[in-house]
Design a protein around this motif. Structure first.
Motif, PDB file in Angstrom:
ATOM      1  N   PRO A 116       6.815  45.685  26.778  1.00 49.83           N
ATOM      2  CA  PRO A 116       8.282  45.748  26.899  1.00 49.83           C
ATOM      3  C   PRO A 116       8.869  44.481  27.497  1.00 49.83           C
ATOM      4  CG  PRO A 116       7.221  47.155  28.541  1.00 49.83           C
ATOM      5  CD  PRO A 116       6.151  46.719  27.595  1.00 49.83           C
ATOM      6  N   SER A 117      10.076  44.156  27.059  1.00 48.30           N
ATOM      7  CA  SER A 117      10.770  42.954  27.507  1.00 48.30           C
ATOM      8  C   SER A 117      12.271  43.171  27.366  1.00 48.30           C
ATOM      9  CB  SER A 117      10.319  41.753  26.669  1.00 48.30           C
ATOM     10  OG  SER A 117      11.095  40.605  26.961  1.00 48.30           O
ATOM     11  N   GLN A 118      13.040  42.324  28.040  1.00 42.90           N
ATOM     12  CA  GLN A 118      14.492  42.279  27.841  1.00 42.90           C
ATOM     13  C   GLN A 118      14.934  40.865  27.469  1.00 42.90           C
ATOM     14  OE1 GLN A 118      15.872  43.931  31.639  1.00 42.90           O
ATOM     15  NE2 GLN A 118      16.212  45.920  30.665  1.00 42.90           N
ATOM     16  N   ASP A 169      14.044  48.576  25.306  1.00 38.38           N
ATOM     17  CA  ASP A 169      12.781  47.835  25.341  1.00 38.38           C
ATOM     18  C   ASP A 169      11.647  48.762  24.941  1.00 38.38           C
ATOM     19  OD1 ASP A 169      11.492  49.022  27.857  1.00 38.38           O
ATOM     20  OD2 ASP A 169      13.450  48.371  28.609  1.00 38.38           O
TER      21      ASP A 169
END
Length: 355
Positions: A116-118, A169
């Protein structure tokens, strides 16, 4: 209604069906693959159209075509896949067509990783397509919110004839939570799609869906009309949560999964006598700038925290108008911050203040 334990991506698919989606066009990419997987099974069962296109570029152009015919249309992808869709998204916005785009962010740049990332905040809120256009971007913090905003997102798209993006995400896409899939969302009176290209049997004269204006004055007029629409969206569709904002010592600004983590940090900080509030943007476009006017002068500073190296930070600096010191703490590359990290960033606020 009883709640159901469900995975995020599955909930996205089922919510879209509940919202009356007519057609889905997509191409597989982790970590959102369960979305097309579930829709490939359920949509034909409901008499709807599902197409796994030959590429992301093909998928977004199929969205363009089906939306032009007045259908309720959706696509989903992740990061590099959304990047490939950007040209088509500009066409769709320019042609004033409604659709829903789900972006399940993963680590980058490039192929990056599937964690997961933003780090697609710029991609979502600024857009990689050409021209003066905007996509409404809603960033839920839970599966329940994602389900609710998918239903509302379709209506927002139809109301303004504009693409709407649901920005989450990979954590939200891959985790499981108890969700009320039948929860009611606010109903809107939607305009008729009298502009749809469904043949003169159904409407007088010709309907033309197009984003090409070779006459410069006519293109400028079109862009000014789009701006008027975007101004109305800024006026009517801003969504924000103000949490524990009564005379806070500090304010955290976070969205999506990180906002949930920050809530735990705020509880930890209470134990050491530090009162911390939170501004949680739910729409990241339009960004809730006016919320920052409510931060009291006594506040010692704002901590922006993201799973990126500081992309929402730009919008916070603009909204803050130089009134309070701003610090930044972020993790990147698929790393998820622990509540103790955000707690310590507040305790050691001066260490993270940006110049």
């Amino acid at each position: 209604m009883p709640k159901k334990l469900i995975k995020g991506n599955e909930a996205i698919a089922l919510s879209a069906i509940s919202a009356g989606v007519d057609a889905y066009f997509g191409y597989p990419i982790t970590p959102q693959n369960e979305v097309p997987e579930y829709l490939s099974k359920y949509m034909p069962e409901h008499g709807k159209v599902f197409v796994q296109a030959e590429s992301e570029v093909a998928a977004i152009n199929m969205v363009y075509g089906a939306a032009g015919a007045g259908k309720r249309v959706m696509t989903s992808s992740s990061s590099v896949g959304i990047a490939l869709k950007q040209e088509g998204m500009s066409y769709i916005a320019g042609a004033e067509l409604p659709c829903l785009i789900v972006s399940v962010m993963r680590g980058g740049p490039g192929l990056g990783g599937i964690q997961p990332s933003q780090a697609d905040y710029y991609q979502a809120t600024r857009g990689g397509g050409n021209g003066d256009y905007h996509t409404v971007v809603i960033a839920p913090e839970s599966i329940q919110e994602t389900v609710d905003y998918i239903k509302e997102g379709f209506d927002i798209a139809d109301t303004y004839r504009n693409p709407v993006m649901i920005l989450i995400d990979g954590l939200i896409g891959q985790m499981m939570e108890a969700v009320d899939m039948d929860k009611e969302v606010p109903k809107r009176k939607l305009p008729e799609k009298s502009w749809a290209t469904i043949g003169t049997e159904h409407h007088p004269g010709r309907n033309i869906v197009n984003s090409l204006y070779l006459d410069a004055p006519r293109l400028e007029e079109h862009n000014l009309n789009l701006k008027a629409k975007y101004d109305a969206i800024r006026q009517n569709e801003v969504k924000v949560e103000m949490f524990n904002m009564e005379n806070p010592d500090y304010v955290i600004v976070a969205y999506g999964s990180v906002a949930r983590i920050a809530r735990s940090s705020i509880e930890m900080l209470k134990e050491v006598g530090i009162n911390v509030g939170m501004i949680r943007p739910i729409t990241v476009w339009p960004f809730p700038k006016k919320a920052f006017d409510q931060i009291p002068e006594s506040c010692k500073g704002i901590l922006v925290t993201e799973m990126s190296l500081g992309q929402m930070l730009d919008d916070v600096e603009i909204a803050n108008k130089g009134r309070h010191e701003i610090a930044f703490y972020g993790r990147t590359g698929g790393m998820v911050p622990d509540p103790t990290e955000i707690r310590d960033a507040i305790i050691n606020f001066k260490k993270w203040v940006i110049s």
